[in-house]
Design an enzyme around this catalytic site. Structure first.
Site, PDB file in Angstrom:
ATOM      1  N   GLY A   1     -66.662 -49.288  45.726  1.00 36.98           N
ATOM      2  CA  GLY A   1     -66.236 -47.932  45.450  1.00 36.98           C
ATOM      3  C   GLY A   1     -67.428 -47.012  45.345  1.00 36.98           C
ATOM      4  O   GLY A   1     -67.608 -46.335  44.352  1.00 36.98           O
TER       5      GLY A   1
ATOM      6  N   THR B   1     -68.940 -53.618  41.288  1.00 34.55           N
ATOM      7  CA  THR B   1     -69.609 -53.056  42.454  1.00 34.55           C
ATOM      8  C   THR B   1     -68.526 -52.609  43.412  1.00 34.55           C
ATOM      9  O   THR B   1     -67.371 -53.026  43.302  1.00 34.55           O
ATOM     10  CB  THR B   1     -70.508 -54.085  43.151  1.00 34.55           C
TER      11      THR B   1
ATOM     12  N   GLY C   1     -70.617 -47.564  44.885  1.00 31.96           N
ATOM     13  CA  GLY C   1     -71.850 -47.878  44.170  1.00 31.96           C
ATOM     14  C   GLY C   1     -71.661 -48.986  43.149  1.00 31.96           C
ATOM     15  O   GLY C   1     -70.659 -49.679  43.114  1.00 31.96           O
ATOM     16  N   THR C   2     -72.676 -49.136  42.330  1.00 27.85           N
ATOM     17  CA  THR C   2     -72.680 -50.171  41.301  1.00 27.85           C
ATOM     18  C   THR C   2     -72.371 -49.519  39.957  1.00 27.85           C
ATOM     19  O   THR C   2     -72.859 -48.437  39.671  1.00 27.85           O
ATOM     20  CB  THR C   2     -74.073 -50.823  41.239  1.00 27.85           C
ATOM     21  N   VAL C   3     -71.584 -50.216  39.162  1.00 24.33           N
ATOM     22  CA  VAL C   3     -71.210 -49.656  37.869  1.00 24.33           C
ATOM     23  C   VAL C   3     -71.849 -50.464  36.750  1.00 24.33           C
ATOM     24  O   VAL C   3     -71.754 -51.686  36.717  1.00 24.33           O
ATOM     25  CB  VAL C   3     -69.675 -49.644  37.694  1.00 24.33           C
TER      26      VAL C   3
ATOM     27  N   ASP D   1     -58.734 -42.100  48.072  1.00 19.76           N
ATOM     28  CA  ASP D   1     -58.995 -43.546  48.092  1.00 19.76           C
ATOM     29  C   ASP D   1     -58.148 -44.243  47.026  1.00 19.76           C
ATOM     30  O   ASP D   1     -58.673 -44.940  46.166  1.00 19.76           O
ATOM     31  CB  ASP D   1     -60.484 -43.821  47.896  1.00 19.76           C
TER      32      ASP D   1
ATOM     33  N   LYS E   1     -71.889 -45.042  37.055  1.00 22.76           N
ATOM     34  CA  LYS E   1     -71.783 -45.447  38.458  1.00 22.76           C
ATOM     35  C   LYS E   1     -72.997 -44.931  39.190  1.00 22.76           C
ATOM     36  O   LYS E   1     -73.280 -43.742  39.195  1.00 22.76           O
ATOM     37  CB  LYS E   1     -70.499 -44.875  39.058  1.00 22.76           C
TER      38      LYS E   1
END
Ligand SMILES: *[C@@H]1O[C@H](CO)[C@@H](O)[C@H](O)[C@H]1NC(C)=O
Ligand SMILES: *[C@@H]1O[C@H](CO)[C@@H](O)[C@H](O)[C@H]1NC(C)=O
Ligand SMILES: *[C@@H]1O[C@H](CO)[C@@H](O)[C@H](O)[C@H]1NC(C)=O
Ligand SMILES: *[C@@H]1O[C@H](CO)[C@@H](O)[C@H](O)[C@H]1NC(C)=O
Length: 689
Positions: free
Chosen positions: A378, A376, A380-382, A495, A396
């Site tokens: 960055g 999770t 969102g959720t992967v 980032d 993602k």
């Protein structure tokens, strides 16, 4: 003398009186007369047997309904004395009976089996069979002379077998047997021309009247049958038959009554509306039965009640099945429609070949189940997933704050998807589903650099070796160089940080999430450009102008490089700032103290000095003074001597010491920073820590 005479006279008179009384009682006992105009209130006079036999509230005597394979009997409750043993000419007394009956078939083509007027030694017919046995006899006693049964048969089924389907319409005379001694088709003779006869159906649902007259002296039985609506009795009987056999039938006490039966497939309802009987008189006359004095005939609704229970069950069951199927069909159609709606594309979406179908991703990730989450943060959720061609993917799931942003971002993803470099995580495509944007990447098994550097104990069980660290650093630099300079347009990552660096099986670093920050900038509704990045890795100029550039990526890479070498995070709760700390050590000539103590002596001193110096160069306050990726990669590869760190690295000696705090303070106090914090806190900051 006189008294003796008178005594004799008295006794004679008394004897005469006795004789008269006895003969009167005997006459009463030998005479039977009754008339039932309907059977209401006569339940005690009628003996009923059989499941469906009953006296209905309206006064109708029902023998059977249209149930299959049933019998019903109804007899007058008192025996009739028909034997006259004194009479030399007629041992059997004359009798007359008349009745009005109705037979209602199941359907116009399927009725049965008929009914009888019966003389029986018993007021019921125990063990009598249904169907062709008509509730009178059964298979065992059929034809047995000990039966003492006369049955006048009103037959509505032709033939003797139960499975026969021919409609009969006959009157038969049966003595102890179901086989008729004689049989006549049903007709009546007209009074004005006795040679003319009229056909009619017993099984018509209409009231039929029958007269049975037996004349004792001539041993003749007359049977007359006609539709009751005629209103008069035809003079010529249908049957006028000498029946000497009756002598073997009639016993001292006989019961009179009706029987009826239905078959397995053939059934009719049998009703008696009225009945009169007379016997024992000199010239017995049965009471008249006017239709108007009888209860109304039963309603003739052949088809409606014609279904037997099996048919009804079948109809109900099939209706239920139909209903269930309709409901299922309805839901299926709705489901299909919803699926289609889900997959309905806006025009712009169609032109982008890297679009994945949501359904495929849903299947690949097993419905985005929680156990499939591999990370999770960055943005969102992967989820880990497996496509049908069995290639592994990472999906993602991003919730963008504005779908307007998505539209333009997808165009960019299309071009980002073309980026191919061994140090980048390949972006395969995207999918828009409702408010979610889904990005599909290579699945990288080893996890992020973040976890390799800090998790205790690390996966390998040992600290990340110097060689691995240095290779990873060079790999990241190589990936960034590709983004900044080797691709047809400049892609700023925005980032760069350990959690965005994934390590593959060969300990090869792969940069992920490049370009993703643009999505968040575009989605911003505020006039201020939203800042995207992670505290500790953000170049100081970003807080002032908010413009990300290759140089700001270089700054972030510098921090990352120092982090890789020192094994320390860019900042802790406030007093420690990695860049300042390394600069301090550098200025004091103790640069090697910055190396991760967990490495012990397991590092290459030359490489370590280069890495730390490059890291510091990258963190120059002035973006223009930072080396480009190409240059710093040459430094790291040892192709060039690392440049001297300028004196104005931190602009002034005084500001250098509090550089980090100033930087962080700037970010958190500014209005830009507040939007930045809310936007990013749940993703990058958390994942970074
Ligand atoms: C039938 O019942 C009615 C009413 O109870 C009665 O008046 C009549 O006499 C009965 N008929 C016969 C034949 O018993
Ligand atoms: C009719 O019913 C009797 C008893 O009620 C039974 O023994 C017989 O098998 C049945 N016949 C058919 C054809 O169902
Ligand atoms: C039969 O006849 C005998 C004598 O002839 C007589 O005593 C008797 O009562 C009669 N019985 C009947 C039932 O009439
Ligand atoms: C029976 O019918 C025949 C022929 O019509 C007639 O002569 C006779 O009187 C009838 N007998 C009775 C008892 O009705």
């Amino acid at each position: 003398m006189g008294t003796a005479r008178s005594k004799v006279l008295v006794s004679l008179l008394f004897s005469l009186f006795l004789l008269l009384s006895v003969s009167k009682i005997q006459a009463q006992r030998t005479k039977t007369e009754f008339t039932f105009r309907g059977f209401k209130g006569n339940e005690s006079e009628i003996r009923i047997a059989g499941g469906a036999a009953t006296i209905k509230p309206d006064g109708l005597l029902r023998l059977t309904n249209r149930g299959s394979n049933i019998t019903g009997t109804a007899f007058y409750h008192k025996p009739v004395r028909l034997l006259d043993s004194n009479s030399t000419i007629s041992p059997i007394r004359s009798f007359r009976t008349s009745f009005v009956f109705v037979i209602i078939p199941s359907s116009s083509s399927n009725g049965g089996f008929g009914f009888t007027f019966t003389l029986s030694p018993t007021p019921n017919r125990p063990n009598a069979g249904s169907a062709q046995y008509l509730g009178v006899l059964n298979k065992e006693n059929d034809g047995d002379p000990r039966n003492h049964v006369l049955a006048v048969e009103f037959d509505t089924v032709q033939g003797a077998r139960d499975d026969t389907d021919r409609i009969g319409n006959d009157i038969g005379l049966n003595f102890n047997s179901r086989t008729s001694d004689m049989q006549e088709p049903v007709v009546y003779y007209l009074n004005d021309d006795p040679n003319k006869r009229e056909d009619f159906q017993l099984e018509s649902g209409n009231p039929i009247q029958a007269h049975l007259n037996y004349d004792g002296p001539t041993q003749t039985l007359n049977v007359t049958v006609y539709p009751a609506r005629l209103g008069f009795k035809p003079t010529k009987p249908l049957i006028s038959q000498k029946v000497p056999k009756l002598l073997n039938i009639v016993q001292e006490e006989m019961y009179v009554g009706f029987t009826a039966a239905t078959g397995r497939d053939q059934s009719s309802a049998h009703y008696v509306m009225g009945w009169s009987f007379s016997s024992g008189g000199e010239n017995p006359i049965a009471g008249t039965l006017e239709l108007s004095e009888l209860p109304p005939p039963p309603p003739n609704t052949p088809k409606k009640r014609g279904f037997n229970s099996q048919v009804i069950v079948l109809i109900v069951a099939s209706s239920a099945v139909m209903l269930i199927m309709l409901v299922l069909l309805f839901f299926f159609v709705m489901y299909k429609k919803r699926l289609q709606q889900e997959e309905t594309l806006e025009d712009w979406e169609i032109d982008h070949p890297r679009r994945f179908r949501y359904r495929d991703l849903y299947v690949a990730t097993d419905g985005f189940k929680e156990t499939g989450i591999i990370g999770t943060g960055g943005f969102g959720t992967v989820f880990k997933g497996k496509l049908q061609n069995s290639s592994q993917i990472a999906v993602k799931k991003i919730i963008p704050n504005s779908m307007q942003g998505v539209r333009e971002f997808v165009a960019e993803i299309e071009s980002l998807g073309k980026l191919r470099h061994k140090n980048l995580v390949n972006l395969h495509g995207w999918c828009k589903h409702k408010n979610d944007l889904l990005l599909i990447y290579d699945y990288i098994p080893n996890g992020s650099l973040d976890s390799l550097l800090y998790s205790v104990p690390r996966r390998s069980g040992a600290v990340l070796s110097w060689n691995a660290r240095f290779q990873i650093a060079k790999g990241i630099a190589s990936g960034l160089l590709y983004l900044h300079e080797e691709w047809e347009q400049i892609v700023v990552h925005r980032d760069v940080k350990p959690s965005n660096v994934l390590i593959d099986d060969d300990m090869n670093p792969r940069l992920g999430d490049f370009g993703l920050a643009r999505l968040y900038e575009r989605g911003s509704q505020s006039q201020t450009t939203a800042l995207v990045g992670t505290i500790g890795y953000m170049a100081p100029e970003l807080a002032r102008n908010g413009k990300p550039s290759s140089a700001s990526d270089v700054f972030a890479f510098g921090v990352l490089l120092l982090e890789i070498v020192s094994g320390r995070k860019p900042t802790d709760s406030g007093s420690f700032f990695l860049v300042d700390w390394v600069m301090e050590l550098y200025a004091n000539g103790e640069i090697l103290s910055a190396i991760d103590p967990r490495l012990g002596s397991g590092y290459d001193e030359g490489e370590a000095r280069i890495a730390l110096a490059v890291g510091l160069l990258c963190c120059h306050q002035n973006p223009a003074s930072r080396p480009s990726m190409r240059v710093l990669l040459r430094y790291l590869n040892g192709d060039d001597e690392v440049a001297e760190i300028e004196d104005d690295w931190g602009y002034s000696k005084s500001s250098r010491s509090d550089f980090g705090s100033k930087f962080v303070g700037n970010v958190t106090s500014s209005s830009i920073a507040s939007s930045f914090v809310t936007r990013i806190s749940s993703t990058s900051v958390i994942s970074g820590g």
